[in-house]
Motif scaffolding. Structure first.
Motif, PDB file in Angstrom:
ATOM      1  N   ASP A   1     -13.025  10.540  -0.129  1.00  0.00           N
ATOM      2  CA  ASP A   1     -11.989   9.561  -0.430  1.00  0.00           C
ATOM      3  C   ASP A   1     -11.817   9.475  -1.952  1.00  0.00           C
ATOM      4  O   ASP A   1     -12.654   9.960  -2.701  1.00  0.00           O
ATOM      5  CB  ASP A   1     -12.337   8.209   0.205  1.00  0.00           C
ATOM      6  CG  ASP A   1     -13.648   7.651  -0.300  1.00  0.00           C
ATOM      7  OD1 ASP A   1     -13.801   7.548  -1.521  1.00  0.00           O
ATOM      8  OD2 ASP A   1     -14.524   7.327   0.513  1.00  0.00           O
TER       9      ASP A   1
ATOM     10  N   SER B   1      -4.857   5.491  -0.363  1.00  0.00           N
ATOM     11  CA  SER B   1      -4.469   6.902  -0.332  1.00  0.00           C
ATOM     12  C   SER B   1      -4.521   7.468  -1.752  1.00  0.00           C
ATOM     13  O   SER B   1      -4.310   6.740  -2.733  1.00  0.00           O
ATOM     14  CB  SER B   1      -3.053   7.032   0.220  1.00  0.00           C
ATOM     15  OG  SER B   1      -2.134   6.466  -0.684  1.00  0.00           O
TER      16      SER B   1
ATOM     17  N   GLU C   1      -2.378   9.159  -3.165  1.00  0.00           N
ATOM     18  CA  GLU C   1      -1.047   9.005  -3.769  1.00  0.00           C
ATOM     19  C   GLU C   1      -0.908   7.619  -4.407  1.00  0.00           C
ATOM     20  O   GLU C   1      -0.307   7.472  -5.466  1.00  0.00           O
ATOM     21  CB  GLU C   1       0.050   9.192  -2.709  1.00  0.00           C
ATOM     22  CG  GLU C   1       0.199  10.606  -2.178  1.00  0.00           C
ATOM     23  CD  GLU C   1      -0.855  10.985  -1.168  1.00  0.00           C
ATOM     24  OE1 GLU C   1      -1.472  10.072  -0.571  1.00  0.00           O
ATOM     25  OE2 GLU C   1      -1.089  12.195  -0.977  1.00  0.00           O
TER      26      GLU C   1
ATOM     27  N   SER D   1       0.815  -1.220   0.000  1.00  0.00           N
ATOM     28  CA  SER D   1       0.000   0.000   0.000  1.00  0.00           C
ATOM     29  C   SER D   1       0.847   1.269   0.000  1.00  0.00           C
ATOM     30  O   SER D   1       0.321   2.352   0.202  1.00  0.00           O
ATOM     31  CB  SER D   1      -0.902   0.005   1.227  1.00  0.00           C
ATOM     32  OG  SER D   1      -0.108  -0.124   2.385  1.00  0.00           O
TER      33      SER D   1
END
Lengths: 231, 247
Positions: free
Chosen positions: B141, B111, B113, B88
């Motif tokens: 999100d 995330s 990113e 992750s």
């Protein structure tokens, strides 16, 4: 684009307001641009939010003011700047150097209704700084939402800002309702939005915008004297 | 998971409707019939990605495929196709070129990113498919930002508990509603993101502030340009020249 009172993107406010929250090391500085609806439809004046911007991380002082200047330039350098000076008092000097008398400072604390004001001296004059409580700011914004007197363009930035407000935790203490930001989350866009809402309702608003209107008045030429004046 | 090649797919689901299993079937199909292909699975934790790879393995073995590499975090077939379970951390997954499937499982918990690092993996492989599968979480999100956006290039699939054919009994759902509470139940089973439990800033206030009302009747003719005048026929001037004997 046709004017629609429900869509602030179609407005051109007479005096755009930039609410500027200054971030610390781990959160972003923000600039929320809005203003009054140019067409008063009766009842409460409509406040519109046109842009919700997060300024780049790691900018301080004049570099941050330059970024704010780019936003101001988009609105013909006619914006009223409401700046949060709670964390960095010296930033007021940079802002006044760049924007002059259009800068109004805000000191956000635990309490205060925004009527207590001090003139904070800076290099070329002074900047008015108002003391206002965080709860007071957020309650004012909540009242605007409940009255339906604030309008937003729906978009990613607006959703992010509102999600910050939605995530706030509330506690009822002896002193009243207290809003707190959950750990690991930010509320900078939400606070900027609340500052914008607060500024539009302030008693001194007309005095704040006077320098902006004065700048657009035609310059008066001084009377011409001839040598006959000495006789 | 039968989306066209190069598709971008969003799947908003309830818990345990089988989103990871369906993704595993799709990846196994691509591995079997696209020799030398690479697929990746990203989850909030590599342990979850490894679980998805395990399901791919089960499907491949059922289909009679021959594994030449059989690890917890990756499989390789005898035709050179591979699947990898990604960690992750976006720093450690760059550099891969995917030409079959990029699956972001539980994408709402990933995330931004990591999502940003996954997307360019198919930049030079237009046939690769990108799927974000998730239950609802929050309105900010990475999954919900795309789901609520207006980008028409995404194929949106919904398999929540209120949809027909979802394998939950009413009794089970009612039991879950009582034990989880209304907000969490909506999030886990109905695909409605959470937030605002304690804050007075409810989502209804946002919707009211962003609602754009249009006039019920179309604008009258006075608001538009004047209508064009009807054309008046006139004789052809060239014919007149001929009649006068000029030409």
């Amino acid at each position: 684009m046709l004017f629609n009172p429900d869509d602030p993107r179609t407005w051109w406010p007479k005096v755009p307001i930039i609410a500027h929250d200054v971030g610390r090391s781990n959160d972003r500085s923000t600039a929320v641009v809005g203003g009054f609806c140019p067409l008063n439809l009766g009842g409460l004046p409509l406040i519109g939010v046109q842009q919700l911007l997060e300024l780049p991380l790691g900018l301080y002082g004049s570099a941050l003011a330059n970024e704010l200047g780019k936003v101001d330039q988009f609105y013909n350098r006619d914006c009223l700047i409401i700046a949060d000076l709670s964390n960095d008092a010296s930033y007021a000097e940079v802002l006044v150097d760049m924007f002059g008398r259009r800068v109004i400072g805000v000191q956000i604390g635990r309490s205060g209704d925004g009527r207590t004001m001090e003139h904070r001296p800076v290099r070329n004059g002074s900047v008015p700084v108002y003391h206002v409580g965080r709860t007071f700011l957020l309650n004012g914004l909540l009242a605007d939402f409940r009255d339906g007197s604030i309008r937003f363009p729906d978009g990613e930035d607006s959703r992010r800002a509102y999600a910050q407000l939605e995530a706030l935790e509330t506690e009822l203490r002896d002193s009243g309702l207290v809003y707190s930001c959950p750990p690991g989350q930010h509320d900078d866009l939400g606070i900027s939005l609340a500052m914008l809402s607060w500024a539009t309702k302030h008693l001194h608003f007309n005095a704040w915008v006077r320098p902006i209107f004065d700048a657009h008045q035609p310059r008066r030429h001084p009377p011409k004297f001839s040598s006959a004046a000495w006789t | 998971m039968r989306g066209p090649r190069g598709a971008s797919i969003l799947a908003l689901t309830a818990r345990h409707v089988g989103k990871t299993t369906v993704a595993a079937w799709a990846i196994a199909h691509a591995m079997r019939f696209t020799p030398g292909s690479l697929s990746v699975i990203a989850c909030p934790a590599q342990r979850q990605s490894a679980e998805a790879v395990r399901r791919v393995k089960a499907v491949l073995l059922k289909a009679g495929a021959t594994l030449v590499s059989n690890n917890v975090y990756g499989l390789e077939l005898d035709n050179g196709s591979r699947v990898l379970a990604l960690p992750s951390d976006d720093d450690t997954i760059r550099g891969l070129t995917v030409d079959a499937w990029i699956v972001a499982d539980e994408a709402a918990r990933l995330s931004p990113e990591l999502i940003a690092a996954l997307r360019p993996m198919r930049a030079r492989r237009p046939q690769a498919r990108f799927a974000m599968l998730s239950t609802a979480w929050s309105r900010v999100d990475p999954f919900w930002s795309v789901w609520a956006g207006d980008d028409p290039s995404w194929i949106r699939l919904q398999a929540t508990a209120d949809m027909p054919g979802v394998p939950f009994s009413e009794q089970f759902l009612e039991q879950e509603r009582r034990s989880l509470g209304d907000q969490a139940f909506k999030r886990e089973y109905l695909g409605i993101p959470g937030g605002g439990e304690g804050s007075p800033f409810s989502w209804e206030l946002y919707q009211r502030a962003t609602q754009i009302r249009t006039p019920h009747l179309p604008l009258g003719s006075a608001f538009g340009p004047p209508p064009p005048r009807p054309a008046v026929p006139i004789p052809n001037p060239f014919q007149q020249l001929k009649q006068r004997g000029v030409v």
